[in-house]
Each structure stands twice: as C-alpha cells, then as structure tokens.
Scaffold this motif. Sequence first.
Motif, short mmCIF file in Angstrom:
data_model
loop_
_atom_site.label_atom_id
_atom_site.label_comp_id
_atom_site.label_asym_id
_atom_site.label_seq_id
_atom_site.Cartn_x
_atom_site.Cartn_y
_atom_site.Cartn_z
N GLU A 50 0.19 9.40 -5.53
CA GLU A 50 0.46 10.82 -5.33
C GLU A 50 1.08 11.44 -6.58
OE1 GLU A 50 -0.47 12.79 -2.86
OE2 GLU A 50 -1.44 11.09 -1.88
N ALA A 51 1.99 10.72 -7.21
CA ALA A 51 2.59 11.23 -8.45
C ALA A 51 1.54 11.35 -9.55
CB ALA A 51 3.72 10.30 -8.90
N TYR A 52 0.65 10.38 -9.63
CA TYR A 52 -0.43 10.42 -10.62
C TYR A 52 -1.32 11.65 -10.38
CZ TYR A 52 -5.01 9.39 -12.59
OH TYR A 52 -6.21 9.49 -13.25
N LEU A 53 -1.72 11.88 -9.14
CA LEU A 53 -2.57 13.03 -8.83
C LEU A 53 -1.88 14.35 -9.21
CD1 LEU A 53 -4.13 12.13 -5.36
CD2 LEU A 53 -5.22 12.01 -7.62
N GLU A 54 -0.60 14.43 -8.92
CA GLU A 54 0.14 15.65 -9.21
C GLU A 54 0.26 15.89 -10.72
OE1 GLU A 54 4.70 17.19 -8.66
OE2 GLU A 54 3.79 16.09 -6.98
N GLN A 73 0.83 -1.20 0.00
CA GLN A 73 0.00 0.00 0.00
C GLN A 73 0.87 1.26 0.00
OE1 GLN A 73 -3.75 0.51 2.32
NE2 GLN A 73 -2.54 2.01 3.44
N ALA A 74 1.91 1.28 0.81
CA ALA A 74 2.78 2.47 0.87
C ALA A 74 3.41 2.75 -0.48
CB ALA A 74 3.86 2.27 1.94
N GLU A 75 3.88 1.73 -1.14
CA GLU A 75 4.50 1.92 -2.46
C GLU A 75 3.47 2.33 -3.49
OE1 GLU A 75 7.99 2.04 -4.84
OE2 GLU A 75 7.59 2.11 -2.69
N GLY A 76 2.29 1.72 -3.45
CA GLY A 76 1.21 2.11 -4.36
C GLY A 76 0.78 3.55 -4.15
N LEU A 77 0.69 3.99 -2.91
CA LEU A 77 0.29 5.37 -2.61
C LEU A 77 1.33 6.37 -3.08
CD1 LEU A 77 -1.37 4.95 0.89
CD2 LEU A 77 -2.50 5.42 -1.30
N ARG A 78 2.58 5.98 -3.09
CA ARG A 78 3.64 6.86 -3.62
C ARG A 78 3.38 7.13 -5.10
NH1 ARG A 78 8.81 6.52 -5.70
NH2 ARG A 78 8.78 4.26 -5.86
N PHE A 79 3.03 6.08 -5.85
CA PHE A 79 2.71 6.26 -7.27
C PHE A 79 1.39 7.03 -7.44
CE2 PHE A 79 5.72 2.77 -7.66
CZ PHE A 79 6.49 3.20 -8.74
#
Length: 157
Positions: free
Chosen positions: A23-27, A15-21
């Motif tokens: 956040e990049a997608y949202l940005e 989940q932590a690694e997925g959330l990192r991606f």
Amino acid sequence: VFSRLAKYDRWATFQAEGLRFWEAYLELAEPPVIERLGVRFINQIHLGVEGKPCEFLKDVPALPKGMGLSRNLFFHQDTFRVDGYPYQINWVRTAQPIPENERVLIVDIDASTERIASLEPEVLLRHLAEMRFLKNRLFFTCMTDQALKQFGKNDNE
C-alpha cells in the motif's frame, strides 16, 4: 520485496505485513502497471556431515552414468510455465558446504506472474493466493515423506 528469514510465522501474518508495504508503494510510486509479482519461498535444510539430499528431495539431479562418481555438492535450476495460467515457477535446489564440514540443502521456489494490469486489491490477492498455492504444491509434491514429517507438514502454512 518483503522478506522474512527466520522465523517464518504464518502466511496470514506474512501477507498482512507485505500488503502494508505494498500500500505504501502504491501511494508513493503510483505505478500504472505491475511488471512482476511473485511469491518466493527459500528453505535451508541442515544435512550435517552424513545427511543426503535424497532424504529430503524425491528427485535429486542424476549423476553421469558409468563413471563411478559420488555427489558432494550440486546446483540445479528448472523453470516451469503453468499451462492455462499467467504463471511460471523457478525452482532451485542446491547442496552447499558450511563450516565444520557440514552441508545444507537449499530449496528455492519462486512463483511469479508478469504484467498485472489492474491494481485492484482483489486482483492482487487472487494472484497471491494462486502463486502461494503453486509454491506449496511444488514443495509438498517434491519433498519426501520423511522430510514432510520432520517439517510437520501443514499445507495451509
């Protein structure tokens, strides 16, 4: 999509690694709405030459009655709606051949929701937790006790 084939470590790490991606997608994309969000789990279970899917699955798709057939391979898919929640679960079970005349059982569970209007992190985390719960509940409900023992059952992972 964020995927890990082998070796799946722990949900928290995944989940932590997925959330990192995420956040990049949202940005970068700045989406106004999320059309689909899902949690998918695919497990490949080696049956060998003599293993049977019923050793792992409590409910194997039925054979036609009165024909004297035996099953070699199968593909079965169900899609369920979760009453009272905005989720559906796509559940695929298939037995497929691999080299050396062996077979594998593939269990694929995809819990998803559509049209998430809020991009707030707490909304995303709530949906992820609920879909993970549904994915785990289906998996642990549908696998035999023998399979769960072999997998080292752990509802939290």
